[in-house]
Design a protein around this motif. Structure first.
Motif, PDB file in Angstrom:
ATOM      1  N   CYS A   1       4.277  -1.336 -10.144  1.00  0.00           N
ATOM      2  CA  CYS A   1       3.973  -0.233  -9.234  1.00  0.00           C
ATOM      3  C   CYS A   1       3.251   0.890  -9.964  1.00  0.00           C
ATOM      4  O   CYS A   1       3.429   1.086 -11.168  1.00  0.00           O
ATOM      5  CB  CYS A   1       5.258   0.277  -8.580  1.00  0.00           C
ATOM      6  N   TYR A   2       2.463   1.607  -9.204  1.00  0.00           N
ATOM      7  CA  TYR A   2       1.617   2.670  -9.743  1.00  0.00           C
ATOM      8  C   TYR A   2       1.801   3.950  -8.945  1.00  0.00           C
ATOM      9  O   TYR A   2       1.919   3.909  -7.727  1.00  0.00           O
ATOM     10  CB  TYR A   2       0.148   2.249  -9.678  1.00  0.00           C
TER      11      TYR A   2
ATOM     12  N   LYS B   1       3.297  11.716  -5.401  1.00  0.00           N
ATOM     13  CA  LYS B   1       2.117  10.901  -5.699  1.00  0.00           C
ATOM     14  C   LYS B   1       2.010   9.693  -4.766  1.00  0.00           C
ATOM     15  O   LYS B   1       2.993   9.240  -4.196  1.00  0.00           O
ATOM     16  CB  LYS B   1       2.166  10.430  -7.152  1.00  0.00           C
ATOM     17  N   LYS B   2       0.823   9.157  -4.685  1.00  0.00           N
ATOM     18  CA  LYS B   2       0.559   7.942  -3.917  1.00  0.00           C
ATOM     19  C   LYS B   2       1.072   6.750  -4.727  1.00  0.00           C
ATOM     20  O   LYS B   2       0.686   6.567  -5.879  1.00  0.00           O
ATOM     21  CB  LYS B   2      -0.941   7.818  -3.661  1.00  0.00           C
TER      22      LYS B   2
ATOM     23  N   ASN C   1       0.791  -1.229   0.000  1.00  0.00           N
ATOM     24  CA  ASN C   1       0.000   0.000   0.000  1.00  0.00           C
ATOM     25  C   ASN C   1       0.820   1.274   0.000  1.00  0.00           C
ATOM     26  O   ASN C   1       2.020   1.267   0.195  1.00  0.00           O
ATOM     27  CB  ASN C   1      -0.992  -0.005   1.163  1.00  0.00           C
ATOM     28  N   ALA C   2       0.087   2.336  -0.178  1.00  0.00           N
ATOM     29  CA  ALA C   2       0.607   3.682  -0.381  1.00  0.00           C
ATOM     30  C   ALA C   2       1.746   4.090   0.534  1.00  0.00           C
ATOM     31  O   ALA C   2       1.945   3.536   1.582  1.00  0.00           O
ATOM     32  CB  ALA C   2      -0.533   4.665  -0.241  1.00  0.00           C
TER      33      ALA C   2
ATOM     34  N   SER D   1       1.551   2.609  -5.075  1.00  0.00           N
ATOM     35  CA  SER D   1       1.126   1.285  -4.636  1.00  0.00           C
ATOM     36  C   SER D   1       1.707   0.269  -5.609  1.00  0.00           C
ATOM     37  O   SER D   1       1.987   0.597  -6.761  1.00  0.00           O
ATOM     38  CB  SER D   1      -0.398   1.186  -4.586  1.00  0.00           C
ATOM     39  N   CYS D   2       1.915  -0.943  -5.125  1.00  0.00           N
ATOM     40  CA  CYS D   2       2.541  -1.977  -5.944  1.00  0.00           C
ATOM     41  C   CYS D   2       1.791  -3.294  -5.812  1.00  0.00           C
ATOM     42  O   CYS D   2       1.288  -3.610  -4.732  1.00  0.00           O
ATOM     43  CB  CYS D   2       3.993  -2.202  -5.515  1.00  0.00           C
TER      44      CYS D   2
ATOM     45  N   ASP E   1      -0.299   7.256  -8.372  1.00  0.00           N
ATOM     46  CA  ASP E   1      -1.664   7.763  -8.584  1.00  0.00           C
ATOM     47  C   ASP E   1      -2.384   6.978  -9.678  1.00  0.00           C
ATOM     48  O   ASP E   1      -3.062   7.547 -10.543  1.00  0.00           O
ATOM     49  CB  ASP E   1      -1.651   9.257  -8.921  1.00  0.00           C
ATOM     50  N   GLY E   2      -2.196   5.663  -9.694  1.00  0.00           N
ATOM     51  CA  GLY E   2      -2.896   4.792 -10.637  1.00  0.00           C
ATOM     52  C   GLY E   2      -2.203   4.591 -11.979  1.00  0.00           C
ATOM     53  O   GLY E   2      -2.650   3.788 -12.789  1.00  0.00           O
ATOM     54  N   ASN E   3      -1.126   5.314 -12.247  1.00  0.00           N
ATOM     55  CA  ASN E   3      -0.402   5.174 -13.515  1.00  0.00           C
ATOM     56  C   ASN E   3       0.753   4.191 -13.355  1.00  0.00           C
ATOM     57  O   ASN E   3       1.541   4.309 -12.416  1.00  0.00           O
ATOM     58  CB  ASN E   3       0.136   6.530 -13.975  1.00  0.00           C
ATOM     59  N   ASP E   4       0.875   3.256 -14.284  1.00  0.00           N
ATOM     60  CA  ASP E   4       1.894   2.210 -14.247  1.00  0.00           C
ATOM     61  C   ASP E   4       3.291   2.831 -14.383  1.00  0.00           C
ATOM     62  O   ASP E   4       3.679   3.306 -15.455  1.00  0.00           O
ATOM     63  CB  ASP E   4       1.627   1.216 -15.380  1.00  0.00           C
TER      64      ASP E   4
END
Length: 160
Positions: free
Chosen positions: A99-100, A80-81, A21-22, A83-84, A102-105
């Motif tokens: 990993c992302y 940015k946040k 998580n973030a 997450s992986c 803010d939602g971008n790969d």
């Protein structure tokens, strides 16, 4: 019905266990490795130049492409946040993850911007992104470079 419920719970539990998580804590090690919440993560399906690796630009001038890749990753992540999603672990006990930011790969962005190569030995996921970067002469593609895996092999031969 009970079997279906159990299956849904099992799948959801597995999916949650693979998500890192973030960023309450993030450290960028190099262009394809981060430490997120004390877990060392290597980006899945890509390879970036090593910190000490140099490349040449379109004028033939040498530059530190490994450091440039690390700077690009810092720019992509910014505040940015992150997450992986863990795919597996490697022999060094690192999580191999997509990993992302803010939602971008992130993995895809590094390849599209020309600071990472698709690591075909392990995945074909980012090959199309590499084709885009190459055709746009993005990042390392604007000059000459040795693929990171070849550079490491050459460096290791010199050490021995």
């Amino acid at each position: 019905m009970l079997k279906i419920y159990f299956l849904v719970v099992l799948v959801n539990t597995f999916a949650l266990s693979t998500l890192v998580n973030a960023n309450s804590s993030i450290k960028i090690i190099d262009g394809d490795t981060i430490i997120l919440n004390s877990e060392k993560i290597r980006f899945y399906g890509i390879d970036t130049p090593e910190k000490k690796q140099t490349c040449t630009d379109n004028n033939g001038k040498s530059y530190s492409c490994g450091i440039r890749a690390t700077l690009e990753l810092k720019k992509i992540i910014g505040s940015k946040k992150v997450s992986c999603i863990k795919k597996t672990k490697d022999r060094y006990k690192r999580s191999i993850s997509i990993c992302y930011a803010d939602g971008n790969d992130i993995n895809s962005l590094m390849v599209k911007k020309g600071w990472a190569l698709a690591y075909r030995k392990y995945s074909k996921k980012y090959v199309k992104d590499e084709v885009i970067a190459k055709s746009n002469k993005a990042g390392m593609w604007s000059g000459n470079f040795i693929a990171p895996w070849k550079w490491r092999r050459l460096k290791n031969k010199k050490v021995r």
